[in-house]
Design an enzyme around this catalytic site. Structure first.
Site, PDB file in Angstrom:
ATOM      1  N   ASP A  69      64.397 115.044  53.063  1.00 16.75           N
ATOM      2  CA  ASP A  69      64.043 116.081  52.082  1.00 16.75           C
ATOM      3  C   ASP A  69      62.534 116.223  51.852  1.00 16.75           C
ATOM      4  O   ASP A  69      62.058 117.267  51.439  1.00 16.75           O
ATOM      5  CB  ASP A  69      64.728 115.782  50.730  1.00 16.75           C
ATOM      6  N   HIS A  70      61.762 115.185  52.150  1.00 18.42           N
ATOM      7  CA  HIS A  70      60.331 115.229  51.839  1.00 18.42           C
ATOM      8  C   HIS A  70      59.515 115.879  52.953  1.00 18.42           C
ATOM      9  O   HIS A  70      58.715 116.774  52.709  1.00 18.42           O
ATOM     10  CB  HIS A  70      59.800 113.802  51.625  1.00 18.42           C
ATOM     11  N   ASP A 124      62.935 105.598  46.026  1.00 14.01           N
ATOM     12  CA  ASP A 124      62.222 106.728  45.442  1.00 14.01           C
ATOM     13  C   ASP A 124      62.226 106.517  43.940  1.00 14.01           C
ATOM     14  O   ASP A 124      63.262 106.163  43.360  1.00 14.01           O
ATOM     15  CB  ASP A 124      62.919 108.048  45.788  1.00 14.01           C
ATOM     16  N   ARG A 384      55.458 115.559  38.112  1.00 11.47           N
ATOM     17  CA  ARG A 384      54.154 114.878  38.245  1.00 11.47           C
ATOM     18  C   ARG A 384      53.045 115.895  38.442  1.00 11.47           C
ATOM     19  O   ARG A 384      53.197 116.822  39.238  1.00 11.47           O
ATOM     20  CB  ARG A 384      54.162 113.928  39.460  1.00 11.47           C
ATOM     21  N   SER A 552      54.867 106.757  42.125  1.00 15.46           N
ATOM     22  CA  SER A 552      55.915 106.704  43.146  1.00 15.46           C
ATOM     23  C   SER A 552      56.294 105.267  43.538  1.00 15.46           C
ATOM     24  O   SER A 552      55.618 104.305  43.182  1.00 15.46           O
ATOM     25  CB  SER A 552      55.447 107.434  44.395  1.00 15.46           C
ATOM     26  N   ARG A 554      56.337 104.491  46.697  1.00 17.87           N
ATOM     27  CA  ARG A 554      55.890 104.356  48.089  1.00 17.87           C
ATOM     28  C   ARG A 554      55.244 102.990  48.345  1.00 17.87           C
ATOM     29  O   ARG A 554      54.203 102.651  47.806  1.00 17.87           O
ATOM     30  CB  ARG A 554      54.963 105.511  48.487  1.00 17.87           C
TER      31      ARG A 554
HETATM   32  C1  MIC Z   1      57.037 111.204  44.686  1.00 16.84           C
HETATM   33  O1  MIC Z   1      57.594 112.000  43.939  1.00 16.84           O
HETATM   34  O2  MIC Z   1      55.888 110.772  44.484  1.00 16.84           O
HETATM   35  C2  MIC Z   1      57.770 110.742  45.924  1.00 16.84           C
HETATM   36  C3  MIC Z   1      57.096 111.345  47.095  1.00 16.84           C
HETATM   37  O3  MIC Z   1      59.089 111.195  45.889  1.00 16.84           O
HETATM   38  C4  MIC Z   1      57.739 109.206  45.938  1.00 16.84           C
HETATM   39  C5  MIC Z   1      58.263 108.597  47.173  1.00 16.84           C
HETATM   40  C6  MIC Z   1      57.315 108.648  48.331  1.00 16.84           C
HETATM   41  O4  MIC Z   1      56.104 108.532  48.137  1.00 16.84           O
HETATM   42  O5  MIC Z   1      57.807 108.809  49.449  1.00 16.84           O
HETATM   43  C7  MIC Z   1      58.462 108.555  44.755  1.00 16.84           C
HETATM   44  O6  MIC Z   1      58.640 109.178  43.738  1.00 16.84           O
HETATM   45  O7  MIC Z   1      58.808 107.378  44.832  1.00 16.84           O
HETATM   46 FE1  SF4 Z   2      60.754 114.987  45.928  1.00 11.53          FE
HETATM   47 FE2  SF4 Z   2      59.493 113.077  44.568  1.00 11.53          FE
HETATM   48 FE3  SF4 Z   2      59.074 115.640  44.019  1.00 11.53          FE
HETATM   49 FE4  SF4 Z   2      61.374 114.575  43.399  1.00 11.53          FE
HETATM   50  S1  SF4 Z   2      59.404 114.027  42.560  1.00 11.53           S
HETATM   51  S2  SF4 Z   2      61.058 116.551  44.392  1.00 11.53           S
HETATM   52  S3  SF4 Z   2      61.686 113.156  45.084  1.00 11.53           S
HETATM   53  S4  SF4 Z   2      58.550 114.581  45.911  1.00 11.53           S
END
Ligand code: MIC
Ligand code: SF4
Length: 662
Positions: A69-70, A124, A384, A552, A554
Site C-alpha cells: 500500500d505504501h 506500522d 501526520r 513511525s 520504520r
Molecule cells: C508512516 O505513516 O509514517 C508510515 C510510513 O506508515 C510508517 C511506516 C513506514 O515508515 O514504513 C509508520 O507509521 O510506521
Molecule cells: Fe499509510 Fe502511514 Fe499514511 Fe497510514 S499514516 S496512510 S499507514 S503512510
C-alpha cells in the site's frame, strides 16, 4: 478490583502465565501471544528478509497479512521488485497477501481480518486502528513482527491505562477526527510512553467502528502503546455488514475496572479542530484559523478514508464545484470503499465537482506525490504533518476532518464546516453505515497449503539487498557526537520517506539520506561523516532532546544509522517503538539522568564509556566522559532483562536465532 479491557486481553494472551503468577502490573516486562500480524511493503520487505534469515518456514500466528500500500507508484523497478518478493514469500510462508490497489493495510485489516479480543502486531505505527473493533493492536518494528511470525510472541512493557470517558453526542458537522485532535492538543505527542488508552462511557455507544478507528488510529500520534474501544452492538453491526458475524464477541472492561488516570470528553461540547504546521499536537479550533487561504486539499489516509468519510465528502460536493484555486484529491482507503462509491454514484459526484481520484493506498500521506507548492497551504485528513513529510521543505500542512476539508475545498480558505448550510444552503447529510458492504476479496491471496508452498519460488529482484547484521558491542565505547539535535525528532527527520521511500529494500543506498533534512549544501552529509568515522574504526553517537524517534515504526531509522556505525543514542527521552528498534539493531539507548547535561555536549566532541558491556549486563547507569575531561555525566540504561540479552547478543535477530535453533 475488576480489569480494564486492555488488561483483560493482555492477561488472556500471556505467553508464560507461570512467570507472572497470573497477575500483571504496569511497568512489568511481559511476553504475549500474537494472534495476527500485519506488514506493509515499506517495512515488510525487510521484515520478511529477516524472517527468512531466522529460518522460520511457515508463520506461527493464526493470521498474518502482508499488504502492498505504501510504495505503489512504480517509478523504476524497485517497487515492483518488492511486490513480487512479498507476493512469493507470502505464498511460501503461509501468509495472506493483499495486492497493490487493494487498499491501505489498516483500512483493509479492519474490514476483513481484525476481530475483538485478538492481539494484532503490525510493522506500522498505526496498527492500533484495529482497536476500533476491540482488537488489542500494537505497532512495532519489522523485526519484532518477523519474530512474532516466527515464534508467535511479542515482548512489551505492560502499560498503564488511561481511561477516556466519552459523554454526550457529536454535533452536526463534528467528526471523530475532532475528538482525537482535541486529545492531542491536551496530551501532546510526547510524554505518553508506557500508556495505553481505553475509551468508555455513554458517548462511545453512538460511534461507529470506522469512527472509533479514526480515534484509535491517531493514538499513534500520542505515542501510546495502544488504544481500544469495547466490542458492542456497533461492533456486531459492522462485522455483520462485512459478513463476518462469526468474528463477533462482546467484550468490555469490568464495571469496577480501575484506570490509572481518567479524563472526560463531552462530545457535545467539541468544536471542529485542526492540527497546524508542523506537529499533530499543534491544535487549534478551526474557528481560530478560519479564513487562511488554502491551495490544496487532500482526503484520504488510514485515518479518514472509510466509506462513511467519503460519502460525507461526496454528499457535500454533489452538484458543486471545487474552488478553482484549490488542487483537490481523494484517495479511498480500500478497494471496497472505492467499489461502493462507484456503485452508488458518489464517485461521479466527486469527479464532477473536480476531484482527482487516486489509487487506494497511502499516496500523499507518505510524500508519494501531491507535494504542495512552496508556501502553499495544504489541508489534509491525514494523521501526520511533521516538517517536510509532504515532500516540500518548509511545508504548511494542516490536519483536519473530512467535513472541514471539503468545506475548505469549496471556499478556497479554511472553513468551519458548520458554515456550510449558511454558505451553500446545505442540509447536514447524516451518513449511516450500510447494512452490507460490497465484499470482494479477489485481490487478497489466501495462504497456500503446505504442499503448494513447497513449489513456490521466491523472487528476489536485484534491488533487494539482505540487511547486514549488527556487529557486537565493544567493551568500551569511544565515539564521536555526529549530530546534536533538539526535541521531538521524528523518524521522518531521521529517515525521510517521499522520493526516498523506494530505497527501503536497500539499506546501503537508503542510509545515504539519514538525517537528510539537516544536511547543508556544500558540506559533507551526515552519512558521509559517519562513514568516514566508521572507516577509521570509531563509532558515532547521536545526541537528542526529548521524545526522540516520534512517529513511525520504520526500523530503518535504527537500521540505517547502525549501517553507518552509530552505536548509541543519548537523549532526554526516547519513544517506545524507536527505542525497541534501536535495541533490536544493537544501538544502545541511553537517557540523561540529569536533562541539564544535554546542554554540556557539543557536536563533534568525543565521548567515552569505559565499561559499556559490564553496565549493560549489570547496571542501570553508565558514566559518560568527554575525552578531554571537560565534563562527565551519568546516562540511564532503562532496559529489561531481555533488552540486555538482546544487546549482548548483537541484536534481536541473533538473539532469536539462538533461542529458536538452540
Ligand atoms: C508512516 O505513516 O509514517 C508510515 C510510513 O506508515 C510508517 C511506516 C513506514 O515508515 O514504513 C509508520 O507509521 O510506521
Ligand atoms: Fe499509510 Fe502511514 Fe499514511 Fe497510514 S499514516 S496512510 S499507514 S503512510
Amino acid at each position: 478490583m475488576g480489569q480494564t479491557l486492555v488488561y483483560k486481553i493482555l492477561s488472556r494472551h500471556i505467553a508464560a502465565p507461570e512467570q507472572v503468577g497470573g497477575k500483571i502490573a504496569a511497568g512489568q516486562p511481559i511476553g504475549i501471544r500474537i494472534d495476527q500480524t500485519l506488514t506493509q511493503d515499506a517495512t515488510g520487505t525487510t521484515a520478511f528478509l529477516l524472517f527468512e534469515s531466522m529460518g522460520a518456514g511457515r508463520v506461527k500466528t493464526d493470521i498474518s497479512v502482508s499488504y502492498i500500500d505504501h510504495n505503489i507508484a512504480g517509478f523504476g523497478p524497485e517497487n515492483h521488485n518488492d511486490h513480487l518478493y512479498l507476493q512469493t514469500i507470502a505464498a511460501k510462508s503461509g501468509v495472506y497477501h493483499s495486492r497493490a490497489g487493494n487498499g491501505i493495510c489498516h483500512q483493509v485489516h479492519l474490514e476483513r481480518f481484525a476481530r475483538p479480543g485478538a492481539t494484532l502486531l503490525g510493522s506500522d505505527s498505526h496498527t492500533p486502528t484495529a482497536g476500533g473493533i476491540g482488537t488489542l493492536a500494537i505497532g512495532t518494528g519489522g523485526l519484532d513482527v518477523a519474530v512474532a511470525m516466527t515464534i508467535g510472541q511479542f515482548y512489551l512493557t505492560c502499560p498503564k491505562v488511561l481511561g477516556v470517558k466519552l459523554t454526550g453526542q457529536l454535533g452536526q458537522w463534528l467528526a471523530a477526527k475532532d475528538v482525537i485532535l482535541k486529545l492531542l492538543g491536551q496530551l501532546t505527542t510526547k510524554g505518553n510512553v508506557g500508556w495505553a488508552v481505553e475509551y468508555f462511557g455513554e458517548g462511545t455507544k453512538r460511534l461507529s467502528v470506522p469512527q472509533r478507528a479514526t480515534i484509535t488510529n491517531m493514538g499513534a500520534e500520542l505515542g501510546v502503546t495502544t488504544s481500544i474501544f469495547a466490542s458492542d452492538e456497533q461492533t456486531r453491526k459492522f462485522l455483520v455488514a462485512q459478513k463476518r458475524e462469526k468474528d463477533y464477541q462482546p467484550l468490555t472492561a469490568d464495571a469496577d475496572a480501575e484506570y490509572d488516570r481518567i479524563i472526560e470528553v463531552n462530545l457535545g461540547e467539541l468544536e471542529p479542530m485542526a492540527a497546524c504546521p508542523s506537529s499533530p499536537d499543534n491544535v487549534k479550533t478551526v474557528a481560530e484559523i478560519a479564513g487562511i487561504q488554502t491551495e490544496q486539499v487532500v482526503i484520504g489516509s488510514c485515518t479518514n478514508s472509510s466509506f462513511a468519510d467519503l460519502m460525507m465528502v461526496a454528499k457535500v460536493l454533489k452538484g458543486k464545484r471545487i474552488n478553482n484555486m484549490v488542487e483537490f484529491a481523494v484517495a479511498p482507503g480500500s478497494r471496497e470503499v472505492l467499489n461502493m462509491l462507484a456503485e452508488n454514484g458518489a464517485l461521479a459526484d466527486m469527479i464532477s465537482a473536480g476531484a482527482r481520484v487516486l489509487e487506494s493506498g497511502c499516496g500523499p500521506c507518505i510524500g508519494q506525490g501531491f507535494s504542495p507548492g512552496d508556501g502553499a497551504v495544504s489541508l489534509r485528513t491525514f494523521n501526520r504533518n511533521f516538517p517536510d513529510r509532504s515532500g516540500t521543505r518548509g511545508d504548511k500542512v494542516y490536519l483536519v476532518s473530512c467535513e472541514t476539508a471539503v468545506a475548505s475545498a469549496l471556499t478556497g480558505q479554511i472553513t468551519d464546516p458548520r458554515d456550510l448550510p449558511k454558505l451553500f444552503g446545505l442540509k447536514y447529510p447524516k451518513i449511516e453505515l450500510p447494512d452490507e458492504f460490497t465484499i470482494n476479496d479477489n485481490m487478497i491471496e489466501p495462504p497456500l497449503s503446505e504442499e503448494e508452498t513447497s513449489k513456490v519460488k521466491v523472487l528476489r529482484g536485484p534491488t533487494i539487498v539482505v540487511p547486514e547484521p549488527p556487529p557486537s558491542l565493544p567493551k568500551e565505547l569511544q565515539s564521536q557526537v555526529l549530530i546534536k539535535c533538539g526535541d521531538k525528532i521524528t523518524t521522518d527527520h531521521i529517515m525521510p520517506a517521499g522520493a526516498f521511500l523506494k530505497l527501503r529494500s536497500n539499506v546501503p543506498e537508503y542510509a545515504k539520506v539519514v538525517f537528510n533534512c539537516f544536511n547543508e549544501e556544500d558540506k559533507p552529509t551526515f552519512a558521509e561523516r559517519a562513514l568516514q568515522l566508521k572507516q577509521k574504526g570509531t563509532a558515532g553517537v547521536i545526541v537528542a532532546g526529548e521524545s526522540y524517534g516520534q512517529g513511525s515504526s520504520r526500523e530503518h531509522a535504527a537500521l540505517c544509522p547502525m549501517h553507518l556505525g552509530i552505536r548509541a543514542v543519548i537523549a532526554k527521552s526516547i519513544e517506545r517503538i524507536h527505542k525497541a528498534n534501536l535495541i533490536n539493531f544493537c544501538i544502545v539507548p541511553v537517557e540523561f539522568a540529569e536533562p541539564g547535561d544535554y546542554d554540556k555536549i557539543k557536536a563533534a566532541e568525543m565521548l567515552q564509556i569505559d565499561n559499556l558491556l559490564e553496565a549493560i549486563k549489570n547496571s542501570d547507569e553508565v558514566k559518560i566522559v568527554e575525552k578531554n575531561g571537560k565534563y562527565e555525566f551519568v546516562g540511564k540504561l532503562k532496559l529489561s532483562a531481555r533488552d540486555r540479552e538482546i544487546l549482548l547478543s548483537a541484536g534481536l535477530l541473533n538473539y532469536t536465532r539462538k533461542k529458536v535453533n538452540g
